[in-house]
Design a protein around this motif. Structure first.
Motif, PDB file in Angstrom:
ATOM      1  N   GLY A  12       0.822  -1.215   0.000  1.00  0.00           N
ATOM      2  CA  GLY A  12       0.000   0.000   0.000  1.00  0.00           C
ATOM      3  C   GLY A  12       0.850   1.255   0.000  1.00  0.00           C
ATOM      4  O   GLY A  12       1.606   1.484   0.942  1.00  0.00           O
ATOM      5  N   PRO A  15      -0.347   7.223   2.572  1.00  0.00           N
ATOM      6  CA  PRO A  15       0.542   7.935   3.501  1.00  0.00           C
ATOM      7  C   PRO A  15       1.262   7.005   4.481  1.00  0.00           C
ATOM      8  O   PRO A  15       2.441   7.229   4.781  1.00  0.00           O
ATOM      9  CB  PRO A  15      -0.412   8.865   4.259  1.00  0.00           C
ATOM     10  N   ALA A  16       0.584   5.961   4.966  1.00  0.00           N
ATOM     11  CA  ALA A  16       1.217   5.061   5.933  1.00  0.00           C
ATOM     12  C   ALA A  16       2.334   4.261   5.264  1.00  0.00           C
ATOM     13  O   ALA A  16       3.469   4.204   5.758  1.00  0.00           O
ATOM     14  CB  ALA A  16       0.181   4.104   6.532  1.00  0.00           C
ATOM     15  N   ARG A  36      -1.490  -1.393  -5.634  1.00  0.00           N
ATOM     16  CA  ARG A  36      -2.387  -1.967  -6.652  1.00  0.00           C
ATOM     17  C   ARG A  36      -2.718  -0.955  -7.751  1.00  0.00           C
ATOM     18  O   ARG A  36      -3.044  -1.319  -8.875  1.00  0.00           O
ATOM     19  CB  ARG A  36      -3.659  -2.476  -6.004  1.00  0.00           C
ATOM     20  N   ILE A  45      -8.677   8.747  -2.206  1.00  0.00           N
ATOM     21  CA  ILE A  45      -9.280  10.063  -1.970  1.00  0.00           C
ATOM     22  C   ILE A  45      -9.233  10.400  -0.477  1.00  0.00           C
ATOM     23  O   ILE A  45      -9.140   9.526   0.366  1.00  0.00           O
ATOM     24  CB  ILE A  45     -10.753  10.165  -2.455  1.00  0.00           C
ATOM     25  N   ARG A 106      -5.004  13.856  -3.334  1.00  0.00           N
ATOM     26  CA  ARG A 106      -4.216  12.632  -3.176  1.00  0.00           C
ATOM     27  C   ARG A 106      -3.516  12.213  -4.459  1.00  0.00           C
ATOM     28  O   ARG A 106      -2.430  11.648  -4.424  1.00  0.00           O
ATOM     29  CB  ARG A 106      -5.119  11.488  -2.688  1.00  0.00           C
ATOM     30  N   ASP A 161      -2.550  -1.395   3.780  1.00  0.00           N
ATOM     31  CA  ASP A 161      -3.434  -1.479   2.619  1.00  0.00           C
ATOM     32  C   ASP A 161      -4.803  -0.840   2.852  1.00  0.00           C
ATOM     33  O   ASP A 161      -5.767  -1.131   2.145  1.00  0.00           O
ATOM     34  CB  ASP A 161      -3.577  -2.944   2.159  1.00  0.00           C
ATOM     35  N   ALA A 185     -17.882   7.831   2.536  1.00  0.00           N
ATOM     36  CA  ALA A 185     -17.769   9.238   2.136  1.00  0.00           C
ATOM     37  C   ALA A 185     -17.791   9.351   0.623  1.00  0.00           C
ATOM     38  O   ALA A 185     -17.238   8.496  -0.079  1.00  0.00           O
ATOM     39  CB  ALA A 185     -16.476   9.819   2.670  1.00  0.00           C
ATOM     40  N   HIS A 279     -15.289   6.520  -0.779  1.00  0.00           N
ATOM     41  CA  HIS A 279     -14.321   5.737  -0.005  1.00  0.00           C
ATOM     42  C   HIS A 279     -14.851   5.541   1.407  1.00  0.00           C
ATOM     43  O   HIS A 279     -15.613   6.376   1.896  1.00  0.00           O
ATOM     44  CB  HIS A 279     -12.994   6.495   0.058  1.00  0.00           C
ATOM     45  N   GLY A 301      -1.753   2.713   9.855  1.00  0.00           N
ATOM     46  CA  GLY A 301      -2.714   3.593   9.190  1.00  0.00           C
ATOM     47  C   GLY A 301      -4.146   3.098   9.294  1.00  0.00           C
ATOM     48  O   GLY A 301      -4.553   2.496  10.292  1.00  0.00           O
ATOM     49  N   ARG A 312     -11.027  14.989  12.197  1.00  0.00           N
ATOM     50  CA  ARG A 312     -10.770  14.644  10.800  1.00  0.00           C
ATOM     51  C   ARG A 312      -9.261  14.496  10.522  1.00  0.00           C
ATOM     52  O   ARG A 312      -8.690  14.955   9.563  1.00  0.00           O
ATOM     53  CB  ARG A 312     -11.467  15.582   9.805  1.00  0.00           C
ATOM     54  N   GLU A 313      -8.591  13.791  11.450  1.00  0.00           N
ATOM     55  CA  GLU A 313      -7.172  13.497  11.248  1.00  0.00           C
ATOM     56  C   GLU A 313      -7.008  12.022  10.902  1.00  0.00           C
ATOM     57  O   GLU A 313      -7.483  11.158  11.648  1.00  0.00           O
ATOM     58  CB  GLU A 313      -6.384  13.800  12.531  1.00  0.00           C
ATOM     59  N   THR A 315      -4.469  11.195   7.856  1.00  0.00           N
ATOM     60  CA  THR A 315      -3.181  11.112   7.155  1.00  0.00           C
ATOM     61  C   THR A 315      -2.017  11.238   8.127  1.00  0.00           C
ATOM     62  O   THR A 315      -0.994  10.563   7.973  1.00  0.00           O
ATOM     63  CB  THR A 315      -3.064  12.227   6.100  1.00  0.00           C
TER      64      THR A 315
HETATM   65  C1  LIG Z   1     -13.568  11.393   2.190  1.00  0.00           C
HETATM   66  C2  LIG Z   1     -12.395  11.327   3.116  1.00  0.00           C
HETATM   67  C3  LIG Z   1     -11.945  12.498   3.693  1.00  0.00           C
HETATM   68  C4  LIG Z   1     -10.827  12.469   4.527  1.00  0.00           C
HETATM   69  N1  LIG Z   1     -10.309  13.647   4.968  1.00  0.00           N
HETATM   70  C5  LIG Z   1      -9.152  13.652   5.647  1.00  0.00           C
HETATM   71  C6  LIG Z   1      -8.497  14.878   5.944  1.00  0.00           C
HETATM   72  O1  LIG Z   1      -8.951  15.955   5.557  1.00  0.00           O
HETATM   73  N2  LIG Z   1      -7.337  14.836   6.638  1.00  0.00           N
HETATM   74  C7  LIG Z   1      -6.796  13.659   7.047  1.00  0.00           C
HETATM   75  O2  LIG Z   1      -5.726  13.675   7.672  1.00  0.00           O
HETATM   76  N3  LIG Z   1      -7.382  12.473   6.766  1.00  0.00           N
HETATM   77  C8  LIG Z   1      -8.531  12.446   6.064  1.00  0.00           C
HETATM   78  N4  LIG Z   1      -9.098  11.250   5.713  1.00  0.00           N
HETATM   79  C9  LIG Z   1      -8.498  10.003   6.189  1.00  0.00           C
HETATM   80  C10 LIG Z   1      -7.228   9.675   5.417  1.00  0.00           C
HETATM   81  O3  LIG Z   1      -7.453   9.764   4.047  1.00  0.00           O
HETATM   82  C11 LIG Z   1      -6.766   8.275   5.778  1.00  0.00           C
HETATM   83  O4  LIG Z   1      -6.728   8.131   7.172  1.00  0.00           O
HETATM   84  C12 LIG Z   1      -5.373   7.982   5.207  1.00  0.00           C
HETATM   85  O5  LIG Z   1      -5.389   8.098   3.818  1.00  0.00           O
HETATM   86  C13 LIG Z   1      -4.913   6.588   5.597  1.00  0.00           C
HETATM   87  O6  LIG Z   1      -3.720   6.290   4.936  1.00  0.00           O
HETATM   88  P1  LIG Z   1      -3.279   4.787   4.680  1.00  0.00           P
HETATM   89  O7  LIG Z   1      -1.972   4.861   3.989  1.00  0.00           O
HETATM   90  O8  LIG Z   1      -3.394   4.030   5.939  1.00  0.00           O
HETATM   91  O9  LIG Z   1      -4.414   4.169   3.733  1.00  0.00           O
HETATM   92  P2  LIG Z   1      -4.835   4.575   2.265  1.00  0.00           P
HETATM   93  O10 LIG Z   1      -4.651   6.007   2.045  1.00  0.00           O
HETATM   94  O11 LIG Z   1      -6.178   3.989   2.055  1.00  0.00           O
HETATM   95  O12 LIG Z   1      -3.782   3.810   1.342  1.00  0.00           O
HETATM   96  C14 LIG Z   1      -3.824   2.407   1.177  1.00  0.00           C
HETATM   97  C15 LIG Z   1      -3.125   2.073  -0.126  1.00  0.00           C
HETATM   98  O13 LIG Z   1      -3.040   0.665  -0.249  1.00  0.00           O
HETATM   99  C16 LIG Z   1      -3.363   0.284  -1.580  1.00  0.00           C
HETATM  100  N5  LIG Z   1      -3.850  -1.106  -1.496  1.00  0.00           N
HETATM  101  C17 LIG Z   1      -4.968  -1.555  -0.871  1.00  0.00           C
HETATM  102  N6  LIG Z   1      -5.059  -2.884  -0.942  1.00  0.00           N
HETATM  103  C18 LIG Z   1      -3.968  -3.293  -1.615  1.00  0.00           C
HETATM  104  C19 LIG Z   1      -3.482  -4.579  -1.991  1.00  0.00           C
HETATM  105  N7  LIG Z   1      -4.120  -5.709  -1.650  1.00  0.00           N
HETATM  106  N8  LIG Z   1      -2.316  -4.656  -2.690  1.00  0.00           N
HETATM  107  C20 LIG Z   1      -1.653  -3.517  -3.038  1.00  0.00           C
HETATM  108  N9  LIG Z   1      -2.053  -2.290  -2.695  1.00  0.00           N
HETATM  109  C21 LIG Z   1      -3.189  -2.175  -1.982  1.00  0.00           C
HETATM  110  C22 LIG Z   1      -4.419   1.306  -1.979  1.00  0.00           C
HETATM  111  O14 LIG Z   1      -4.541   1.405  -3.391  1.00  0.00           O
HETATM  112  C23 LIG Z   1      -3.860   2.572  -1.344  1.00  0.00           C
HETATM  113  O15 LIG Z   1      -2.957   3.244  -2.192  1.00  0.00           O
HETATM  114  C24 LIG Z   1     -10.207  11.236   4.862  1.00  0.00           C
HETATM  115  C25 LIG Z   1     -10.685  10.047   4.302  1.00  0.00           C
HETATM  116  C26 LIG Z   1     -11.753  10.092   3.415  1.00  0.00           C
HETATM  117  C27 LIG Z   1     -12.216   8.806   2.777  1.00  0.00           C
END
Ligand SMILES: Cc1cc2nc3c(=O)[nH]c(=O)nc-3n(C[C@H](O)[C@H](O)[C@H](O)COP(=O)(O)OP(=O)(O)OC[C@H]3O[C@@H](n4cnc5c(N)ncnc54)[C@H](O)[C@@H]3O)c2cc1C
Length: 434
Positions: A12, A15-16, A36, A45, A106, A161, A185, A279, A301, A312-313, A315
């Motif tokens: 994945g 951000p994480a 992916r 998003i 994003r 992920d 959302a 999402h 993450g 709304r934190e 990232t």
């Molecule tokens: C509408 C909305 C508004 C938001 N607003 C905010 C905000 O304003 N500020 C804020 O800080 N947070 C906000 N968030 C929350 C924030 O987006 C998430 O907490 C953050 O993106 C989490 O990061 P992550 O890396 O854990 O997961 P993700 O960002 O979901 O990244 C996961 C990644 O893993 C990939 N992946 C998934 N499964 C697989 C697989 N099996 N194999 C390979 N790749 C895979 C995906 O394609 C993706 O790129 C919001 C979320 C949403 C949905």
């Protein structure tokens, strides 16, 4: 790819994942960053606000090169009535020195961040889905992918992920999230000329505004958001899945309702929708956090429900958990111990940080949202506050004392009477204070 062995595989490139990959690659570990999407951010998003502190801890002065939209100098909270709004907010020049947070998109941001991990030495593999974990006994030793001959082996797998975490389920630390642990959302990016944005939001240059919207969600638990980008507005709404099911309403209907609200509509006038996406957001909070590490794996993450939805934190918690995971893995690498005990530095870092402390503080929020009729907080109360404001400001010969009585009566009625208002206040206080 067969038979290659790496120090770490990160699944994945959100951000994480990018934070973890960057941290480990910079320390000299051999790292695969698997995504992916066609590229990082292709399918992702958020609202979205990107916070300075937690990314600065990973890449100092990142704002000099990262693709950010606007520097947020004002944050507003709007309580929506049917055709009215009661506004709260804070604007401060100090938010510029240095900036507290920025708006972002994003599709640009994730590409940049994953690119930094690649520059640091991580091997990024796109258009590759991790389908399951490879185990030897009780250890995770690699990842199976959807590519032909696509098994990859590593000393540790970083599960990043996202909310639907397939690998989290494979580890047995996740169940399917209950409908009251996630909100759905939807978001539109609405193109609007820069001059109109500056004018309508009283901004100059690179300044930006965020508005959180309470009310007009058909009485369902959820919030809307409206954020200013360089030449577009991000407008969206997230609603608890359990409420959407109960009411049988589609999220886009809620978004259309918000767009039609007179106070929102005027901010969007002349805009053109360029993107539409949806999402899930993890909202289970503290009590939904799974085990964070085991033999040969860590989870970060959204996949670990590390989201502070009250503020709304997401990232920033994702990036911090990714960094902590990366740092703990570097230590484990130095000791040659990737067991659960060897990776426990990750747990310890999370426990000592704002991530754990903030989620613990709001641990009662999920129960509050589950147990209190959502129409009270997300419909009747915003309406009652709007009505109270209207009556107090309307000069119509009714005495101020009578108006005050009317306002209080309206608020009491919204909650079902004085006792219920007191109970709600008490429950609310408990929910936000651990
Ligand atoms: C509408 C909305 C508004 C938001 N607003 C905010 C905000 O304003 N500020 C804020 O800080 N947070 C906000 N968030 C929350 C924030 O987006 C998430 O907490 C953050 O993106 C989490 O990061 P992550 O890396 O854990 O997961 P993700 O960002 O979901 O990244 C996961 C990644 O893993 C990939 N992946 C998934 N499964 C697989 C697989 N099996 N194999 C390979 N790749 C895979 C995906 O394609 C993706 O790129 C919001 C979320 C949403 C949905």
């Amino acid at each position: 790819m067969a038979n290659e062995h790496f120090d770490a595989i990160v699944v994945g490139a959100g951000p994480a994942g990018s934070a973890a990959a960057y941290t480990m690659a910079k320390a000299g570990l051999s790292v695969v960053l698997m995504e992916r999407g066609e590229f990082a951010g292709a399918k992702n998003i958020f609202g979205g606000v990107i916070y300075r502190k937690q990314l600065e801890d990973i890449i100092p002065e990142f704002w000099k090169e990262a693709p950010l939209e606007r520097e947020v100098i004002e944050q507003r909270l709007w309580l929506l009535g049917e055709q009215s709004v009661v506004t709260f907010g804070h604007r401060n020049e100090a938010f510029k020195q240095p900036s507290n947070c920025w708006t972002g998109l994003r599709v640009k941001f994730d590409q940049w961040f994953a690119g930094k991990a690649e520059q640091a030495g991580a091997l990024a593999i796109y258009e590759t889905v991790a389908t399951e974990l490879i185990r030897e006994g009780d250890r995770v030793v690699g990842v199976r992918t959807d590519r032909e001959d696509g098994d990859l082996y590593a000393s540790v797998v970083v599960v990043a992920d996202g909310v639907n975490s397939l690998l989290g389920k494979a580890l047995g630390i996740h169940r399917e999230w209950a409908p009251d642990e996630v909100s759905l959302a939807v978001k539109e990016v609405i193109a609007l000329p820069k001059e109109k944005i500056l004018d309508r939001f009283n901004l100059e240059g690179n300044e930006g505004v965020t508005i959180e919207l309470v009310g007009q969600t058909h009485g369902m638990a959820g919030l809307g958001f409206l954020y200013t980008n360089q030449e577009s507005i991000s407008l969206g709404v997230g609603v608890m899945v359990s409420d959407l099911k109960k009411k049988n309403i589609k999220p886009y209907q809620v978004l259309e309702g918000l767009k039609a609200h007179p106070m929102v509509k005027r901010l969007l006038q002349g805009g053109e929708t360029k993107e539409y996406s949806g999402h899930l957001i993890p909202e289970g909070g503290y009590h939904s956090i799974p085990s964070l590490c085991g033999n040969g794996w860590v989870i970060c993450g959204d996949a670990a429900q590390l989201v502070n939805f009250v503020h709304r934190e997401g990232t920033n918690l994702a990036m911090t958990s990714g960094r902590f995971a990366g740092e703990a893995i570097v230590e484990a690498h130095q000791r040659g111990d990737y067991s659960k005990a060897g990776l426990a530095g990750y747990d310890r870092r999370i426990a000592a940080s704002f991530v754990h402390k903030d989620l613990k503080k709001y641990q009662g929020m999920h129960a509050l949202l589950r147990d209190v009729d959502p129409t009270i907080m997300f419909d009747k109360l915003p309406y009652a506050v709007n009505e109270a404001a209207y009556q107090m400001l309307l000069v119509d010969g009714v005495s101020k004392a009578e108006k005050q009585r009317m306002a209080l009566r309206g608020i009491k009625n919204a909650t079902g009477g004085s006792m219920n208002l007191l109970k709600l206040g008490y429950k609310g206080w408990r929910a936000i204070n651990g």
